[in-house]
Design an enzyme around this catalytic site. Structure first.
Site, PDB file in Angstrom:
ATOM      1  N   GLU A 222       0.800  -1.242  -0.017  1.00 61.60           N
ATOM      2  CA  GLU A 222       0.007   0.010   0.009  1.00 61.60           C
ATOM      3  C   GLU A 222       0.889   1.278   0.074  1.00 61.60           C
ATOM      4  O   GLU A 222       0.605   2.148  -0.750  1.00 61.60           O
ATOM      5  CB  GLU A 222      -0.720   0.212   1.213  1.00 61.60           C
ATOM      6  CG  GLU A 222      -1.819   1.027   1.328  1.00 61.60           C
ATOM      7  CD  GLU A 222      -2.995   1.225   0.503  1.00 61.60           C
ATOM      8  OE1 GLU A 222      -2.910   0.201  -0.500  1.00 61.60           O
ATOM      9  OE2 GLU A 222      -3.901   2.153   0.394  1.00 61.60           O
ATOM     10  N   ASP A 223       1.778   1.365   0.748  1.00 59.76           N
ATOM     11  CA  ASP A 223       2.625   2.698   1.070  1.00 59.76           C
ATOM     12  C   ASP A 223       3.994   2.691   0.599  1.00 59.76           C
ATOM     13  O   ASP A 223       4.748   3.672   0.675  1.00 59.76           O
ATOM     14  CB  ASP A 223       2.622   2.683   2.702  1.00 59.76           C
ATOM     15  CG  ASP A 223       1.322   2.981   3.164  1.00 59.76           C
ATOM     16  OD1 ASP A 223       0.305   3.333   2.661  1.00 59.76           O
ATOM     17  OD2 ASP A 223       1.198   2.755   4.312  1.00 59.76           O
TER      18      ASP A 223
END
Ligand code: MN
Length: 743
Positions: free
Chosen positions: A80-81
């Site tokens: 996700e990051d």
């Protein structure tokens, strides 16, 4: 040593403690990968980001989850990051780990908007369903727990938002999975931000009296321990003040202060086996006075999340009540860690051979997974298919809709509103145009494109739609669209029903009653009513029943008017209370009586008023003194052979009916019924629709809500009379219609 490395080392030690053959290189590799990927990112607290995945992995290890789960926890924010991809993770740590990470990422992406209770439930189910592997949910809960523990660094708005989401979504999921310990912590942390004042108030009050609490807890614990020790029961006893949110809820729900809360304390007695549990219960009830109605046996009847314990509340010293939960160690593991206890057991079993796979039966049941898998396989195949028959999707506004598995955009459209379905001209799923028969997946965002000029559903939609709701609405559209046809079929159904009820169409369409009738059935025109019957919006039977009621009401009004008029002039045909049989005197003055008296030829004949025979009845004659022959029905009590006087025996003679057309005969009926409004009117209507001439009709109310109606009528013969009797028998509330005299 670097503090971060130190934390990693603690994690590795923890995992090794329950994973004897741990591949530490792989675990360290995961830590290094995450550390590198998150490099330069900071938490709101100012700490390096890697602290968070490390902490989550630590909680996961506390639950005793397998190494893949711990690795996935370390990596849970990378896809996700950071620049890391699914493929990269899969290549380095294996596809199972990549899927766990992907699963957690998907759950993180679900947008949460404040919703009503039903939406919450759907959202919870959706999260569960989206996480194909139960470990995804467990890692997500650990992720949330750490975020909640470090929530103080977030903005007040974020704090509230996340706390609400935790309270409404994650705590209930933890509860459902039986993870009581995590659930309590999640609730307490959420409460801290949702009602800071209430939270602090409880904390302060508990703190103020903490020494008193501790003293109480210690003394009770001591006395229980002592007593159970004397009994030779091997056990552990713990006492605690209940968790803050449960105290808060009680104060709020019962509008009480902390001091008034009934049970603030809970004790736990943990023993080795189930018989001991009941022994302990006996001892506790012997030591303290039990509170009636508070004993619960969750051992015999486990909670749906498989929680097991005995619960009882007793009164301790100085009248202070407290709860005691009694359970085995196994039950305790299950109560604390729920579904995750499965992994905890595995480690315990390695040393102790505690039992067989049967102990995991509840997990199996809970998850409805396939049977006959070995333990290792089982762990890896843990699927959340509790909601296998449902699919959860979003509207563009973020509302969650639950649809049957395999549902299509058509089902979705009709679930929003039938007008949306009927006007659908296209559908977008996650922003892309899709064919109508595309099956929807959990978490899809579905958008329906509508147009006012849409032609409406097509017939094959009926085959594409999976939900009954959509199919019914499509069918209904087709029904409504074919109005002309519906009017024709509706009218036919209505007329047949009307006929069945003995009413005529002309009677109800008469100018003076039609407006009343339409008002009663709540339609503007008869055609509207027919159309509605035609497509199934209402039924002919319902309409006719209403119309019948209305006709009766109108009839009653008329009768009242007529009665009022009659009262002022002379007599009416209705003689309440009088005996209608008196009317029979001197009647039947036909020149031809219709009776042949054997051996007497033409003689004066009269019909007995006790039984009023009609052609078709078997009859017998009695030669009276001076009044000719009196004709009785053979079944008339007065003609019964045993009642005939011997000296009159030769007066009884054979008589018979003349063949061929005869005049009408008067006869009498007595009807018994439950008394009700409109009874007499119903009788009158039945008689008039039978087209018989009525000479007298009188009704009498009896005690207890019954009524009799006496009727004198003229009929051709017995078969016509039988038809009339049948009709009368069909009136609501009538339980017998008897001829006068006879049986
Ligand atoms: Mn995270």
């Amino acid at each position: 040593m670097d503090p971060i490395l130190e934390r990693y080392q603690a994690l590795e030690d923890k995992v090794r403690s329950y994973t004897p053959n741990l591949d530490a290189r792989r675990l360290f590799d995961a830590f290094t990968f995450a550390d590198t990927e998150h490099h330069g990112q900071l938490r709101k607290s100012g700490e390096p980001y890697i602290i968070h995945p490390l902490a989550v992995a630590d909680i996961v290890a506390d639950l005793g989850l397998d190494v893949d789960s711990v690795i996935a926890a370390l990596l849970h924010d990378t896809i996700e990051d950071t620049d890391a991809t699914h493929e990269e993770v899969a290549k380095r740590f294996g596809e199972p780990v990549a899927e766990l990470v992907e699963g957690v990422t998907k759950l993180t992406r679900v947008q949460y908007v404040t919703k009503e209770e039903e939406q919450m439930e759907n959202l919870r189910k959706m999260l569960m369903a989206m996480a194909h592997d139960i470990r995804v949910i467990l890692i997500k809960i650990c992720d949330r727990l750490h975020n909640m523990r470090t929530m103080e660094y977030q903005s007040p708005m974020k704090q509230r938002e996340k706390s609400l989401e935790t309270m409404e979504i994650y705590a209930p999921i933890a509860h459902r999975l039986g993870m009581q310990k995590l659930k309590w912590e999640l609730e307490d942390l959420s409460l801290r931000y949702l009602d800071p004042v209430g939270y602090r108030e409880i904390i302060t009050q508990l703190d103020e009296r903490s020494s008193a609490h501790e003293e109480f807890l210690a003394s009770i614990q001591h006395s229980i321990q002592q007593r159970l020790g004397q009994e030779g029961i091997h056990c552990s006893v713990y006492g605690r003040v209940k968790h803050i949110y449960s105290i808060y809820r009680k104060m709020y729900a019962q509008d009480k202060t902390l001091n008034e809360i009934f049970d603030l304390y809970a004790f736990r007695v943990i023993v080795d086996d189930i018989p001991e549990c009941y022994n302990v219960l006996g001892c506790i009830h012997d030591m303290f006075k039990p509170v009636l109605g508070r004993f619960k046996d969750y051992i015999g009847t486990p909670k749906p999340n498989m929680y097991q314990s005995l619960h009882t509340t007793v009164i301790g010293r100085a009248g202070i009540p407290f709860e005691v939960q009694i359970r085995t160690w196994e039950m305790h593991q299950t109560a604390e860690y729920g579904i995750a206890a499965h992994w905890k057991y595995k480690q315990g079993m390695a040393n102790k051979t505690l039992g067989t796979e049967e102990q995991f039966e509840w997990v199996r049941k809970l998850l409805e997974t396939q049977q006959d898998t070995d333990a290792e396989e089982f762990v890896h195949n843990l699927k959340v298919d509790m909601f296998a028959d449902e699919v959860f999707v979003f509207t563009p506004n973020g509302d969650v809709k639950s649809l049957p598995a395999g549902a299509t955009p058509i089902d979705f459209a009709y679930a929003i509103h039938s007008a949306v379905g009927n006007r659908m001209v296209g559908a977008r799923v996650n922003g892309r145009m899709v064919p109508y028969d595309t099956p929807l997946n959990n978490g899809d965002i579905v958008e329906v494109i509508t147009s006012k000029s849409a032609k409406g559903p097509s017939r094959d939609w009926l085959n594409i739609a999976k939900s009954n709701e959509a199919r019914n609405k499509i069918r209904q559209w087709f029904k409504k669209e074919r109005r002309e046809e519906n009017i024709v079929t509706g009218r036919a159904q209505f007329e047949s029903e009307l006929k069945h009820a003995g009413m005529k169409l002309e009677a109800i369409t008469a100018e003076e009653v039609l407006p009343n009738i339409l008002h009663k059935v709540r339609f503007g025109t008869l055609d509207e009513m027919y159309a509605s019957i035609g497509y199934g919006g209402t039924t002919a039977a319902k309409c006719v029943a209403r119309i019948r009621d209305e006709m009766l009401r109108l009839g009653r009004l008329q009768a009242e008017k007529a009665a009022a008029a009659a009262k002022s002039t002379a007599e009416s045909t209705i003689y309440p209370g009088s005996n209608p049989l008196q009317e029979l005197h001197g009647s039947n003055k036909h020149s031809d009586s219709g009776i042949i008296v054997e051996g007497l030829g033409n003689c004066l004949v009269k019909f007995a008023k006790c039984c009023t025979p009609v052609p078709g009845d078997p009859v017998v004659g009695f030669i009276t003194r001076g009044y000719g022959v009196s004709v009785h029905r053979k079944d008339c009590p007065n003609a019964a052979p045993e009642r005939r006087k011997p000296e009159e025996a030769d007066r009884w003679i054979k008589v018979s009916w003349v063949e061929g057309k005869l005049p009408n005969y008067k006869t009498a009926l007595e009807l018994s019924a439950r008394d009700r409004d409109g009874l007499t009117l119903d009788v009158a209507m039945a008689l008039s629709s039978a087209k018989v001439r009525v000479n007298a009709l009188s009704a009498r109310g009896l005690p207890d809500g019954y009524a009799t109606v006496n009727i004198v009528l003229e009929v051709r013969d017995k078969s016509e009379l039988t038809a009339v009797i049948n009709r009368l028998n069909n009136i609501q509330g009538v339980y017998s219609v008897a001829r006068s005299g006879g049986k």
